[in-house]
Design an enzyme around this catalytic site. Structure first.
Site, PDB file in Angstrom:
ATOM      1  N   ARG A  10       0.832  -1.199   0.000  1.00 48.76           N
ATOM      2  CA  ARG A  10       0.000   0.000   0.000  1.00 48.76           C
ATOM      3  C   ARG A  10       0.870   1.253   0.000  1.00 48.76           C
ATOM      4  O   ARG A  10       0.602   2.213  -0.721  1.00 48.76           O
ATOM      5  CB  ARG A  10      -0.943   0.008   1.206  1.00 48.76           C
ATOM      6  N   GLN A  34       8.117  26.870 -10.894  1.00 49.64           N
ATOM      7  CA  GLN A  34       8.719  28.053 -10.278  1.00 49.64           C
ATOM      8  C   GLN A  34       8.887  27.857  -8.772  1.00 49.64           C
ATOM      9  O   GLN A  34       9.940  28.196  -8.208  1.00 49.64           O
ATOM     10  CB  GLN A  34       7.854  29.281 -10.551  1.00 49.64           C
ATOM     11  N   GLU A  70      -0.112  24.867  -3.476  1.00 49.49           N
ATOM     12  CA  GLU A  70      -0.110  24.910  -4.946  1.00 49.49           C
ATOM     13  C   GLU A  70      -0.536  23.572  -5.540  1.00 49.49           C
ATOM     14  O   GLU A  70      -1.289  23.532  -6.517  1.00 49.49           O
ATOM     15  CB  GLU A  70       1.273  25.307  -5.465  1.00 49.49           C
ATOM     16  N   GLU A  77      -8.115  22.698  -9.711  1.00 50.96           N
ATOM     17  CA  GLU A  77      -8.297  23.182 -11.074  1.00 50.96           C
ATOM     18  C   GLU A  77      -8.525  22.029 -12.048  1.00 50.96           C
ATOM     19  O   GLU A  77      -9.341  22.139 -12.967  1.00 50.96           O
ATOM     20  CB  GLU A  77      -7.085  24.005 -11.514  1.00 50.96           C
ATOM     21  N   ILE A 115      10.361  38.096   8.950  1.00 50.91           N
ATOM     22  CA  ILE A 115      10.400  38.234  10.409  1.00 50.91           C
ATOM     23  C   ILE A 115      11.639  37.563  10.981  1.00 50.91           C
ATOM     24  O   ILE A 115      12.322  38.110  11.855  1.00 50.91           O
ATOM     25  CB  ILE A 115       9.107  37.676  11.046  1.00 50.91           C
TER      26      ILE A 115
END
Length: 118
Positions: A10, A34, A70, A77, A115
């Site tokens: 698996r 990118q 992403e 999409e 930061i």
């Protein structure tokens, strides 16, 4: 009866599906390429810079989360595109929200890096 993989089989199957996802994303999405290239540049820098272990973990995690979001957006999409190519308000909304998630994570990563480093 379905043949369900168990144990190591698996895990190997899951790893192969993930590999296929990376390859497919690499070939179809410029943003993935990118972000992976940025990851390849910034990841070594995150281990080179003189910061605490927690700060280093945040630098690395923020980079990896950009890629995760992403990849999820790319999957979203693909699903929307699979449904149909004609414009539909909800399809546009889904894609816009996915894009907003990516932008939010990119801004978050930039803030984390700023930061910690400055």
């Amino acid at each position: 009866m379905k043949n369900h993989h168990q144990g190591w089989r698996r895990l190997i199957s899951a790893a192969n599906y993930s590999k296929q996802g990376y390859i497919s994303s690499w070939h179809s999405e410029a943003a993935i390429r990118q972000e992976l290239m940025a990851l390849l540049v910034l990841l070594p820098f995150a281990f080179w810079v003189d910061v605490s272990a927690v700060e280093r973990a945040l630098l690395v995690l923020s980079l990896l989360l950009v890629l995760v979001v992403e990849l999820l957006n790319t999957g979203l999409e693909a699903i929307v595109d699979r449904i149909g190519s004609e414009y539909h308000e909800l399809s546009g909304k889904a894609k816009d929200i996915g894009s907003a998630a990516v932008l939010t994570m990119l801004v978050t990563a930039i803030l984390v890096w700023s930061i910690i480093l400055f």
